[in-house]
Design a protein around this motif. Structure first.
Motif, PDB file in Angstrom:
ATOM      1  N   ARG A 157      27.806  49.521  73.611  1.00 23.26           N
ATOM      2  CA  ARG A 157      28.829  50.229  72.864  1.00 23.26           C
ATOM      3  C   ARG A 157      29.360  51.404  73.661  1.00 23.26           C
ATOM      4  O   ARG A 157      30.558  51.660  73.718  1.00 23.26           O
ATOM      5  N   ARG A 158      28.435  52.135  74.309  1.00 21.85           N
ATOM      6  CA  ARG A 158      28.853  53.284  75.106  1.00 21.85           C
ATOM      7  C   ARG A 158      29.744  52.835  76.256  1.00 21.85           C
ATOM      8  O   ARG A 158      30.749  53.470  76.572  1.00 21.85           O
ATOM      9  N   LEU A 159      29.375  51.725  76.858  1.00 20.57           N
ATOM     10  CA  LEU A 159      30.188  51.216  77.962  1.00 20.57           C
ATOM     11  C   LEU A 159      31.584  50.834  77.466  1.00 20.57           C
ATOM     12  O   LEU A 159      32.591  51.104  78.117  1.00 20.57           O
ATOM     13  N   ASP A 214      36.532  50.425  65.874  1.00 19.73           N
ATOM     14  CA  ASP A 214      36.393  49.615  64.671  1.00 19.73           C
ATOM     15  C   ASP A 214      34.913  49.314  64.434  1.00 19.73           C
ATOM     16  O   ASP A 214      34.332  48.473  65.117  1.00 19.73           O
ATOM     17  N   GLU A 215      34.318  49.985  63.499  1.00 19.39           N
ATOM     18  CA  GLU A 215      32.884  49.880  63.199  1.00 19.39           C
ATOM     19  C   GLU A 215      32.039  49.885  64.468  1.00 19.39           C
ATOM     20  O   GLU A 215      31.284  48.956  64.732  1.00 19.39           O
ATOM     21  N   PRO A 216      32.151  50.947  65.249  1.00 11.25           N
ATOM     22  CA  PRO A 216      31.491  50.958  66.556  1.00 11.25           C
ATOM     23  C   PRO A 216      29.973  51.057  66.469  1.00 11.25           C
ATOM     24  O   PRO A 216      29.287  50.740  67.431  1.00 11.25           O
ATOM     25  N   THR A 217      29.448  51.495  65.342  1.00  9.54           N
ATOM     26  CA  THR A 217      28.002  51.713  65.289  1.00  9.54           C
ATOM     27  C   THR A 217      27.269  50.612  64.547  1.00  9.54           C
ATOM     28  O   THR A 217      26.069  50.713  64.303  1.00  9.54           O
ATOM     29  N   LEU A 218      27.986  49.543  64.195  1.00  7.68           N
ATOM     30  CA  LEU A 218      27.369  48.430  63.473  1.00  7.68           C
ATOM     31  C   LEU A 218      26.198  47.873  64.281  1.00  7.68           C
ATOM     32  O   LEU A 218      26.340  47.526  65.443  1.00  7.68           O
ATOM     33  N   GLY A 219      25.035  47.831  63.655  1.00  9.95           N
ATOM     34  CA  GLY A 219      23.874  47.237  64.313  1.00  9.95           C
ATOM     35  C   GLY A 219      23.164  48.147  65.304  1.00  9.95           C
ATOM     36  O   GLY A 219      22.291  47.695  66.026  1.00  9.95           O
ATOM     37  N   LEU A 220      23.543  49.419  65.365  1.00 11.85           N
ATOM     38  CA  LEU A 220      22.855  50.334  66.287  1.00 11.85           C
ATOM     39  C   LEU A 220      21.778  51.131  65.552  1.00 11.85           C
ATOM     40  O   LEU A 220      21.894  51.393  64.349  1.00 11.85           O
ATOM     41  N   SER A 241      20.910  55.766  68.788  1.00 17.70           N
ATOM     42  CA  SER A 241      22.121  55.382  69.518  1.00 17.70           C
ATOM     43  C   SER A 241      23.365  55.851  68.791  1.00 17.70           C
ATOM     44  O   SER A 241      24.331  56.283  69.412  1.00 17.70           O
ATOM     45  N   ARG A 242      23.333  55.749  67.463  1.00 15.86           N
ATOM     46  CA  ARG A 242      24.490  56.187  66.688  1.00 15.86           C
ATOM     47  C   ARG A 242      24.740  57.663  66.900  1.00 15.86           C
ATOM     48  O   ARG A 242      25.854  58.088  67.171  1.00 15.86           O
ATOM     49  N   ASN A 243      23.679  58.403  66.800  1.00 16.52           N
ATOM     50  CA  ASN A 243      23.769  59.847  66.963  1.00 16.52           C
ATOM     51  C   ASN A 243      24.335  60.218  68.331  1.00 16.52           C
ATOM     52  O   ASN A 243      25.270  60.998  68.445  1.00 16.52           O
TER      53      ASN A 243
END
Lengths: 261, 249
Positions: A139-141, A157-163, A167-169
């Motif tokens: 995601r970061r990449l 668009d929902e970038p933190t789904l499943g993290l 990682s979200r933080n």
């Protein structure tokens, strides 16, 4: 920075986006909150030139995405709900291709890629294949890549789904920093209320293709007489669960999940 | 423009060269055809007075390899546009035509590389071309086959909506194209319906072209083969570019 007026998108007799209007200011972090199938992704696809609106008008940095397509494309970066990295290439190669696609010169492209990879703590792993990366690193990449051509707007668009929470933080910390230092306008969608509460300057709650409320987190709480954003959200959109009929993309997403395990 | 096409082409080739296990896995079935059919049907082919079967079928198996590899790279579009890199290219400020060209040429190049490996394998198995001089000409025909089917794959990959269609295409398009191409049997004295079907299969002309160049045995003649292939390639590339420009995500 973004202006949407009376936007409508219909697929056959289904109205995915039903007459919405809003504005996102320069340098703002703007969140779109809504249950599944509310029309969040459809709106992003129209703003990012992937879908044509049925009616209504769009404006991004003063330009119309349906007319000045390529000019608009240079002005935004986007991280889609589904991954769009090439997993069989290295992080660096993914950045390189992006730079070439956006017509960046070699020197400029390499310098900026280096800076961004360092910022997102991926520089040490730049020559590793993306398929060896964790979900958070990917995601970061994707965000680093989306920022390579110095866009004015970043769509997430929902970038933190499943993290995981760590990682979200970390991801939001980076996004916030960039927003503050580079004045990048951020347009995001998420299911997590706490994220919207924490990072977004203003929030639009969207349901059944319509915007039901818009304002800062504090304003939304005040408007609904609730203590938390989550309670405000439920007060605005109700508690019934949305049964989305599965479409082709959903069934493919399911297969993708099976294959990845 | 060239740098965009080049980098997309390079991406396909790099990915291919890195996937060693995939290369080996995909060599399996052509080598089976070469080994089992080549030697298994050899005696009866010779008895029928047609000479060496391996000599006859090797160009066909090379053609088959190119057909499968290039079609697959095109159809992979379907997957790629939802979960892969394609979406990244579709929001980039470049015309879709360049993206389509880069991708198709990349897929075709990979297919040519794969076909060349089978060519080498058939050489090891005992296939002998007329002379070394004809090999570049054979490569030209391999390239034509690769472009034709990479373009056809793009047409299909851009048009299908989900993965269910994929099996349908494999069973009702790719397999018939292979079996009707005259890769495995001579085209002379066929029943009328079969003869007609083989004539509308573009691979037939590719295999015939390669066979003509490599072994001197021909059915339609080199010029006819080349003209048909070029015409089909241009048509499919045009349709492919049009379908690709219509992809909505």
């Amino acid at each position: 920075m973004i202006r949407v007026e009376k936007l409508v998108k219909r697929f056959g007799d289904v109205t995915a986006v039903d007459d919405i209007s809003f504005e996102v200011r320069r340098g703002e972090i703007f969140a779109f909150l809504g249950p599944n199938g509310a029309g969040k992704t459809t709106t992003i696809k129209m703003l990012t030139t992937l879908l044509q609106p049925t009616s209504g008008s769009l404006e991004l940095d003063g330009l119309n995405p349906t007319v000045n397509r390529d000019e608009v494309r240079k002005r935004f970066g986007v991280v889609f709900q589904d991954p769009s990295l090439d997993q069989d290439l290295t992080a660096w190669e993914n950045m390189e291709i992006h730079g070439v696609l956006y017509g960046m010169l070699r020197k400029e492209r390499r310098e900026r890629a280096t800076t961004l990879l360092q910022l997102f703590e991926l520089y040490e792993r730049r020559d590793a294949l993306v398929k060896t990366f964790s979900g958070g690193m990917r995601r970061r990449l994707e965000i680093a890549r989306g920022l390579l051509h110095t866009p004015k707007v970043l769509f997430l668009d929902e970038p933190t789904l499943g993290l995981d929470p760590q990682s979200r933080n970390q991801m939001w910390t980076h996004v916030k920093t960039l927003n503050e230092t580079d004045q990048v306008t951020v347009f995001l969608t998420t299911h997590y209320m706490d994220e919207a509460d924490r990072v977004a300057h203003r929030i639009a709650v969207i349901d059944h293709g319509r915007i039901v409320a818009i304002g800062s987190s504090a304003e939304l709480k005040k408007q609904t007489n609730t203590q938390s954003l989550e309670a405000a959200f439920l007060a605005l959109t109700g508690t019934s669960i949305r049964d989305e009929s599965a479409n082709a993309a959903d069934s493919m997403r399911q297969i993708a999940r099976m294959w990845r395990k | 423009m060239l740098s965009v096409i080049f980098i997309l082409w390079l991406r396909e080739v790099k990915k291919y060269l890195r996937s060693r296990t995939q290369i080996i896995a995909s060599l399996g079935s052509p080598i089976m055809y070469l080994g089992v059919l080549g030697f298994g049907l050899g005696p009866i082919f010779r008895k029928a007075g047609e000479g060496s079967y391996l000599q006859f079928m090797a160009p066909g198996v090379v053609g088959m390899t190119i057909l499968f590899t290039s079609m697959f790279s095109g159809i992979a579009l379907l997957w790629d546009r939802q979960f892969g890199f394609l979406k990244e290219t579709l929001v980039a400020p470049v015309p879709r035509l360049w993206i389509m060209i880069g991708r198709t040429l990349g897929g075709a190049t990979v297919a040519i590389l794969q076909g060349s490996l089978i060519f080498v394998a058939s050489f090891i198995a005992g296939f002998r071309p007329l002379s070394v001089v004809v090999i570049p000409l054979a490569l030209l025909f391999m390239a034509l086959i690769a472009v034709v089917f990479a373009a056809l794959g793009t047409v299909i990959g851009s048009s299908l909506k989900d993965m269910q269609g994929f099996q349908l295409v494999m069973n009702f398009l790719v397999m018939p194209i292979f079996f009707l191409s005259g890769a495995l049997y001579p085209l002379t004295n066929l029943p009328r319906v079969l003869a007609l079907l083989t004539r509308i299969d573009p691979l037939t002309y590719g295999v015939d072209g390669m066979r003509t160049v490599l072994t001197g045995v021909t059915h339609f003649g080199l010029t006819a083969d080349a003209i048909v292939l070029v015409a089909v390639a241009i048509t499919l590339l045009t349709v492919g570019a049009w379908r690709f420009s219509k992809i909505e995500i």
